[in-house]
Every structure is written in structure tokens, then in C-alpha cells.
Enzyme design. Structure first.
Site, short mmCIF file in Angstrom:
data_model
loop_
_atom_site.label_atom_id
_atom_site.label_comp_id
_atom_site.label_asym_id
_atom_site.label_seq_id
_atom_site.Cartn_x
_atom_site.Cartn_y
_atom_site.Cartn_z
N ASP A 11 4.73 134.91 24.05
CA ASP A 11 5.51 133.68 24.02
C ASP A 11 4.51 132.54 24.01
O ASP A 11 3.70 132.40 24.94
CB ASP A 11 6.42 133.57 25.25
CG ASP A 11 7.62 134.51 25.14
OD1 ASP A 11 7.74 135.19 24.11
OD2 ASP A 11 8.42 134.54 26.08
N ASP A 130 19.80 137.08 21.98
CA ASP A 130 19.74 137.01 23.44
C ASP A 130 21.16 137.20 23.95
O ASP A 130 22.06 136.44 23.58
CB ASP A 130 19.19 135.66 23.90
CG ASP A 130 17.74 135.45 23.46
OD1 ASP A 130 17.07 136.46 23.18
OD2 ASP A 130 17.30 134.29 23.41
#
Lengths: 250, 224
Positions: A11, A130
Site C-alpha cells: 500500500d 472491499d
């Protein structure tokens, strides 16, 4: 037979690798290229780089991060974060990404997926979903969990695959960063309903968690914290998973 | 000036391929014209989008005959992923479309019994007589492939029972083959002299891919 892939995820925020708990409280843990190369050396099967920069200025590093990793890396590289148009996709592919991962933009405009798949191929079109558990089902969340939609996560996975997604990167928002194991029911439900590979993400800590995700139907398993925090290495994890009977690339 | 030329037809990711040749110390040029391609001592035909669109682009650039001559002359050439499938008779991707026709095979979609696209690392088994190809794990990203029964229709009639019959037909044409399995055996790569065609992506296949590309480059050098 295809081998189960172990995929470290970087990330990246403003050009640096970070990883937080439940997408919050981000911690800085390193240089993207150095980390990607360390993971390749350990036996990683692929690298995913998600740019989570909140601002356009910070995301301006995305292209240079991908280009720098590509120059050194000899395994597949997936880029995600902030992709809104086919032009964004083209820039990332030209910079050296082999696949792109779309999230919010795909939810807003599923026809974007078809455009990308038609032009660049399904094999480079990944849709990141998600999902947050709500009773017996899961809803899609966007904006790091800040925005919960009425959209059912399994339905969206089916729709995305039909629109041209070649892989689904499935993250359990409930489990992400908790190291309490993948949401196996979620993986099972999605994998059962689509014929493209599912990459399980969110919550892995111990080898058993990875093996369970594969049993539930995942073709690949993605993790971040356990590698960045040096709780284990890809090589150690692979050796442990081979002992548990998984078919892996060595 | 580099002696490795990559055909760049526009669409398609050649960044990974270009980076791979730089890492091998042999930076490649991107080329589009017939003259550049005829002059290239080592040529790479990468995967470029959909089969039909890629053939159309090669026709527009007037490259089909140039490529046929190149393969007939056994000039060092590497075809990757869709690039390999373009060498065949055709593909069932979209509406049936004819290929360059160097290899007597038709690309068909994987069976529904397996995940499609095939994405990931699969084990490649090379025939013992291969000079470039070796056994190992390679990275694949494809929905279509050359299956044993989908190669030469004529040889199939000659030996209808043998699953290996069509792979044998390729071998009879002088190709040495490597196979992998995804819902049945399919062609992972073929080689003949200095011509190498891979369904997998050597540029994304780590040490296995690097070693293969190095052997292909060296093979060309012995010939020159």
C-alpha cells in the site's frame, strides 16, 4: 496445474509503502522497489501495488513507483488505486504494470470494465472488491470503508466478471489488518459464483489462514502486514504451506 | 544500436518485455515498419490485445508476408502469448479469424471446467529434445490455447485415438514442444531452430524466464 500464488501487497501513499489497521492509522514501512525486490527474492509470485494517496499531488508518484519497480522486477506487477479512465490504465500499463486493479470507478461505471477488457484484455483487468459483512451477506464498501453501498458483494463480483474482469481481488473489510484470518465464507460465496480467479485479501497471519482461503476457493492469497512487519517471509510461509499440502512455485 | 527489435503495434504492454531485455543487458528497440523488421537480426512478436485486432494491425502494417518469410528462413524470432497464437492457422476468439499460418494449430478457449482466464504459474514440461525450453514454472495469462486435439485436423484423421497425435503432428513439422496442464494438456511453448514461441510470459517468469530468454539470445549468436 496452476500453483497457488502468494502475493505481497504494497500500500503506497505519496511514494512510500504503508499499511494500516482497517485502512486507518497508516504506518510507514518502506521503499516500494526495495520491498518488491526483497519479496521477489523470497519467492513471491506476484506483487500488487495499491496507491492509497488521498490527494492528486501525492498520487503523482504512482507512475514513477510502478516504473521503478518494473525496471527491477521479473514477476507480474499489478497496479491499483485512483484509476478512473482507460487513459489511466494505459499510462500504468505503459509504465510497466502488467495488470490494473479497479475499485470505486468500476462500481460507479461497470461499462468502464468492458472498455478496459476489450482494449487491453481481461487478463490484465482486476476488480478489487472491499466487502463488509452484514448478517448473512456482504455489502460493497468504497473509500477505505467510508462509504457503504446497498450493492451485494457477491452480486457485484458476478457482474464484474461478466463485464470483463479477469480476476477478483476480494478484501474483507472486517478482517483487513486484524490478522484474525480471511473471511472464508465470503471467499467461498464469491468463488462459487464466478469462473475467474479470486485473490483472497484481508486478515492473514498464520499459514493455516492461507491454506483455509485456498480450501475456500481462492486461487491466490494476498497479505501485507505479516511480510512488512517481518513476522514471516514469503519463503518461510511457502515452506509451511507446502507442508500443509498446497501446490506452490518453489 | 541494439539487435533485438520488438514489434510495437500500439496496444499491448511491452514495458515489461523491454525492461526484461534491459536487465539481460540487451536493450531492445521498438519497431513498426516492414523495413525495420526485415533488418532486425532478432525479432520479438509480443502479445497485443485481441487476436482479430492484432491480425488486422499486422495486415495494415503489411507485415504478414515479411513474418512468413522470416519464419521460413529460421531467422531468430520470439513470439509471446498472443504472439504465439498469431502463428497458428486461426483463433476462435471472437469471430473466427485466420492467423499467420506458420503453425498448424487453432487457438480455442479453455474448457468451462477450469478457471478462465488461466492466470498464474503453471508447470511447463519440455520434451527431452528441446534445445531452448526446459522444465519449470512459468507465468501464464490467457483464455485461449492450443490443445492437443485442436492442432492439425489432417493428422487427427490419421490417428483419431491418440491424444498425443496432434502434438505429434507439430513435432513432425519440426517443432519441439513443451506442454502444461489446465483442464488438459496444452502447448506451453514450441521451438524450431532459432524460433521460439511461448504461451507463457518469459519476461514475467522470474529466473526461469530470464534463463530461457538468455538461451534464445545466445542461440541466435551461434548462428550469426
Amino acid at each position: 496445474m496452476l500453483k497457488t500464488r502468494i502475493i505481497p501487497c504494497l500500500d503506497v501513499d505519496g511514494g512510500r509503502v504503508v499499511k494500516g489497521v482497517k485502512f486507518q492509522n497508516l504506518r510507514d514501512s518502506g521503499d516500494p522497489t526495495a520491498l518488491a525486490m526483497a519479496y521477489q527474492l523470497q519467492g513471491a509470485d506476484e506483487i500488487v501495488v495499491l496507491d492509497i494517496s488521498a490527494t492528486t499531488a501525492k498520487r503523482s508518484h504512482q507512475i514513477e513507483v510502478i516504473a521503478a519497480i518494473r525496471e527491477a522486477l521479473s514477476i507480474p506487477l499489478t497496479a491499483g488505486g485512483g484509476i478512473r479512465t482507460t487513459a489511466d490504465v494505459e499510462r500504468l500499463l505503459e509504465s510497466g504494470a502488467d495488470k490494473v486493479s479497479l475499485n470505486t470507478a468500476a462500481v460507479r461505471n461497470p461499462s468502464l470494465l468492458s472498455s478496459i477488457a476489450d482494449r487491453f484484455g481481461s487478463q490484465c483487468t482486476v476488480v478489487a472488491i472491499d466487502a463488509v459483512r452484514r448478517g448473512a451477506s456482504w455489502k460493497v464498501v468504497t473509500h477505505s470503508g467510508g462509504n457503504e453501498l446497498a450493492l451485494d458483494a457477491v452480486d457485484w463480483a458476478k457482474q464484474a466478471a461478466a463485464a470483463g474482469a479477469g480476476e477478483i481481488l476480494l478484501t474483507s473489510f472486517d478482517r483487513d489488518g486484524t490478522q484474525s484470518g480471511y473471511d472464508l465464507e465470503l471467499i467461498h460465496q464469491v468463488a462459487n459464483h464466478i469462473s475467474v480467479p479470486v485473490i483472497a485479501s484481508g486478515g492473514a497471519k498464520i499459514p493455516r489462514h492461507f491454506a483455509e482461503a485456498v480450501d475456500a476457493g481462492a486461487s491466490a492469497v494476498l497479505a501485507a502486514s505479516i511480510f512488512h512487519d517481518k513476522q514471516t517471509t514469503v519463503a518461510t510461509l511457502k515452506a509451511e504451506l507446502i507442508n500443509l499440502g498446497l501446490e506452490l512455485r518453489t | 544500436m541494439s539487435d533485438i527489435a520488438i514489434i510495437h503495434t500500439g496496444v499491448g504492454n511491452v514495458a515489461s518485455l523491454a525492461a526484461c531485455f534491459r536487465r539481460l543487458g540487451r536493450p531492445a528497440r521498438l519497431v513498426t515498419s516492414r523495413q525495420q523488421i526485415e533488418a532486425a537480426s532478432r525479432l520479438v512478436l509480443p502479445g497485443v490485445g485481441a487476436f482479430g485486432a492484432a491480425m488486422k494491425r499486422l495486415e495494415e502494417l503489411d507485415l504478414i508476408e515479411t513474418l512468413r518469410r522470416r519464419f521460413a528462413a529460421n531467422q531468430p524470432t520470439l513470439a509471446i502469448c498472443l504472439g504465439m497464437q498469431l502463428l497458428g492457422r486461426g483463433s476462435e476468439e471472437g469471430e473466427y479469424c485466420s492467423g499467420i499460418g506458420i503453425v498448424d494449430s487453432v487457438a480455442k478457449r479453455f474448457d468451462d471446467s477450469v478457471l478462465v482466464p488461466q492466470i498464474g504459474w503453471n508447470n511447463v514440461k519440455a520434451d527431452v529434445d528441446c534445445q531452448l525450453l526446459q522444465d519449470g514454472d512459468a507465468y501464464f495469462a490467457n483464455s485461449f490455447r492450443w490443445k492437443d486435439s485442436d492442432t492439425s485436423a489432417t493428422s487427427k484423421q490419421k490417428s483419431p485415438s491418440g491424444a498425443q497425435a496432434d502434438f505429434t503432428a507439430l513435432q513432425n513439422d519440426g517443432w519441439k514442444i513443451a506442454t502444461a496442464d489446465h483442464g488438459g494438456a496444452f502447448i506451453a511453448a514450441i521451438e524450431r531452430g532459432s524460433v521460439l514461441a511461448c504461451q507463457f510470459h518469459p519476461e514475467l517468469s522470474g529466473g526461469f524466464g530470464n534463463a530461457l530468454l538468455s538461451r534464445w539470445i545466445q542461440k541466435g549468436e551461434y548462428q550469426c
